[in-house]
Design an enzyme around this catalytic site. Structure first.
Site, PDB file in Angstrom:
ATOM      1  N   ARG A   9       0.843  -1.198   0.000  1.00  0.00           N
ATOM      2  CA  ARG A   9       0.000   0.000   0.000  1.00  0.00           C
ATOM      3  C   ARG A   9       0.883   1.255   0.000  1.00  0.00           C
ATOM      4  O   ARG A   9       0.386   2.359   0.127  1.00  0.00           O
ATOM      5  CB  ARG A   9      -0.938   0.004   1.218  1.00  0.00           C
ATOM      6  CG  ARG A   9      -1.968  -1.074   1.135  1.00  0.00           C
ATOM      7  CD  ARG A   9      -3.141  -0.903   2.078  1.00  0.00           C
ATOM      8  NE  ARG A   9      -4.270  -1.687   1.599  1.00  0.00           N
ATOM      9  CZ  ARG A   9      -4.391  -3.001   1.760  1.00  0.00           C
ATOM     10  NH1 ARG A   9      -3.466  -3.667   2.401  1.00  0.00           N
ATOM     11  NH2 ARG A   9      -5.434  -3.657   1.280  1.00  0.00           N
ATOM     12  N   ASN A  10       2.184   1.047  -0.114  1.00  0.00           N
ATOM     13  CA  ASN A  10       3.130   2.157  -0.102  1.00  0.00           C
ATOM     14  C   ASN A  10       3.114   2.866  -1.468  1.00  0.00           C
ATOM     15  O   ASN A  10       3.580   2.325  -2.474  1.00  0.00           O
ATOM     16  CB  ASN A  10       4.528   1.590   0.220  1.00  0.00           C
ATOM     17  CG  ASN A  10       5.590   2.653   0.289  1.00  0.00           C
ATOM     18  OD1 ASN A  10       5.588   3.609  -0.491  1.00  0.00           O
ATOM     19  ND2 ASN A  10       6.501   2.499   1.222  1.00  0.00           N
ATOM     20  N   GLY A  12       4.753   5.343  -2.650  1.00  0.00           N
ATOM     21  CA  GLY A  12       6.070   5.622  -3.228  1.00  0.00           C
ATOM     22  C   GLY A  12       6.592   4.425  -4.011  1.00  0.00           C
ATOM     23  O   GLY A  12       7.134   4.573  -5.108  1.00  0.00           O
ATOM     24  N   ASP A  70      10.605  -7.581   0.092  1.00  0.00           N
ATOM     25  CA  ASP A  70      10.838  -7.595   1.535  1.00  0.00           C
ATOM     26  C   ASP A  70      12.280  -7.169   1.746  1.00  0.00           C
ATOM     27  O   ASP A  70      13.157  -7.533   0.966  1.00  0.00           O
ATOM     28  CB  ASP A  70      10.594  -8.988   2.116  1.00  0.00           C
ATOM     29  CG  ASP A  70      10.463  -8.933   3.632  1.00  0.00           C
ATOM     30  OD1 ASP A  70       9.872  -7.970   4.150  1.00  0.00           O
ATOM     31  OD2 ASP A  70      10.963  -9.849   4.313  1.00  0.00           O
ATOM     32  N   GLY A 161      13.753   4.504   8.202  1.00  0.00           N
ATOM     33  CA  GLY A 161      14.265   3.301   8.863  1.00  0.00           C
ATOM     34  C   GLY A 161      15.630   3.517   9.506  1.00  0.00           C
ATOM     35  O   GLY A 161      15.846   4.483  10.244  1.00  0.00           O
TER      36      GLY A 161
HETATM   37  P1  IMP Z   1       9.985  -3.064   4.056  1.00  0.00           P
HETATM   38  O1  IMP Z   1      10.467  -4.325   3.409  1.00  0.00           O
HETATM   39  O2  IMP Z   1       9.929  -1.909   3.115  1.00  0.00           O
HETATM   40  O3  IMP Z   1       8.740  -3.265   4.849  1.00  0.00           O
HETATM   41  O4  IMP Z   1      11.105  -2.657   5.127  1.00  0.00           O
HETATM   42  C1  IMP Z   1      11.338  -3.404   6.281  1.00  0.00           C
HETATM   43  C2  IMP Z   1      12.147  -2.607   7.285  1.00  0.00           C
HETATM   44  O5  IMP Z   1      13.533  -2.730   6.989  1.00  0.00           O
HETATM   45  C3  IMP Z   1      11.866  -1.115   7.310  1.00  0.00           C
HETATM   46  O6  IMP Z   1      10.840  -0.809   8.196  1.00  0.00           O
HETATM   47  C4  IMP Z   1      13.196  -0.557   7.800  1.00  0.00           C
HETATM   48  O7  IMP Z   1      13.248  -0.639   9.198  1.00  0.00           O
HETATM   49  C5  IMP Z   1      14.207  -1.521   7.210  1.00  0.00           C
HETATM   50  N1  IMP Z   1      14.706  -1.041   5.909  1.00  0.00           N
HETATM   51  C6  IMP Z   1      14.521  -1.632   4.684  1.00  0.00           C
HETATM   52  N2  IMP Z   1      15.101  -0.915   3.718  1.00  0.00           N
HETATM   53  C7  IMP Z   1      15.650   0.163   4.321  1.00  0.00           C
HETATM   54  C8  IMP Z   1      16.371   1.295   3.824  1.00  0.00           C
HETATM   55  O8  IMP Z   1      16.609   1.493   2.637  1.00  0.00           O
HETATM   56  N3  IMP Z   1      16.755   2.189   4.766  1.00  0.00           N
HETATM   57  C9  IMP Z   1      16.499   2.045   6.083  1.00  0.00           C
HETATM   58  N4  IMP Z   1      15.822   1.030   6.592  1.00  0.00           N
HETATM   59  C10 IMP Z   1      15.400   0.074   5.725  1.00  0.00           C
END
Ligand code: IMP
Length: 211
Positions: A9-10, A12, A70, A161
């Site tokens: 749902r992101n 971006g 992921d 993050g």
């Molecule tokens: P998602 O896969 O986009 O849900 O990311 C999972 C989690 O990994 C995020 O909430 C961040 O805590 C961390 N993460 C993933 N990619 C990045 C990045 O490029 N920068 C900083 N944190 C990241």
């Protein structure tokens, strides 16, 4: 292949993949366009398993070719943690007043690494896995890595993050000190997306490219 579902749902991420797939005549939609698809629990032990789980689930529920990702941070001295738990790493901690989840994650990470001051013991990497699944269950998996070091004091205000404590040793800057373009050129996510693009046409034509 005309419409591809990106299982997120992101907004971006949907815009980003949409721009990359537009030259292939593909329209990318997100889960907001398919509210009937319930969130799937990320029970995989690896980033690749979670990405595949999410893409399979979305493809099965909609009949559309589906893509999911992921990602997270792996710290060597923590045996790969927070890994697939990166987003939820500090959910067992109480936030300080006004503290975001990202900031609390960083606070916990710096706390558990307090005894490891030498740069070599702070080696880490961001990892991103992307899976694409066709309705005939043919699948494609790609991944990207970005090697770095966990800083002991956050620096920079860009990104999200763990970016403020992720140092790119070659640049001497944190991920939060890079522009979006600079980050894309080096990041785990940028690499995985470029891998996806390089194999997209073969995947879309129908030959199954696992692994
Ligand atoms: P998602 O896969 O986009 O849900 O990311 C999972 C989690 O990994 C995020 O909430 C961040 O805590 C961390 N993460 C993933 N990619 C990045 C990045 O490029 N920068 C900083 N944190 C990241």
């Amino acid at each position: 292949m005309e419409t591809v579902l990106l299982a997120t749902r992101n907004a971006g991420k949907i815009r980003e993949l949409g721009a990359m797939l537009a030259p292939y005549g593909v329209k990318v939609v997100g889960l907001d366009a398919h509210p009937d698809v319930p969130e799937v629990e990320e029970t995989g032990a690896t980033f690749a398993e979670n990405a595949l789980l999410k893409a399979r689930h979305a493809a099965a529920r909609t009949g559309l070719p589906s893509v999911a990702d992921d990602s997270g941070l792996e710290v060597d001295i923590l045996k790969g943690a927070p890994g697939v738990y990166s987003a939820r790493f500090s959910d067992d901690w109480t936030s300080l007043p006004g503290e975001s989840r990202d900031a609390r994650n960083i606070r916990k990470l710096l706390h558990v690494m307090e005894g490891h001051r030498e740069p070599e013991s702070r080696a880490c990497r961001f990892v991103c896995a992307i899976a694409a699944v066709r309705p005939d269950d043919g699948s494609l998996e790609v991944s990207g890595r970005w090697e770095g070091r966990v800083l002991d004091v956050p620096r920079g205000t860009n990104g999200f993050g763990y970016d403020p404590v992720f140092l790119d040793p070659e640049l001497g800057r944190t991920a939060a000190e890079l522009s979006q373009e600079e980050k894309n050129a080096r990041s785990h996510r940028g690499k995985a997306l470029r891998g996806l693009m390089s194999r997209w046409e073969t995947f879309a034509r129908g030959s199954s490219l696992g692994g």
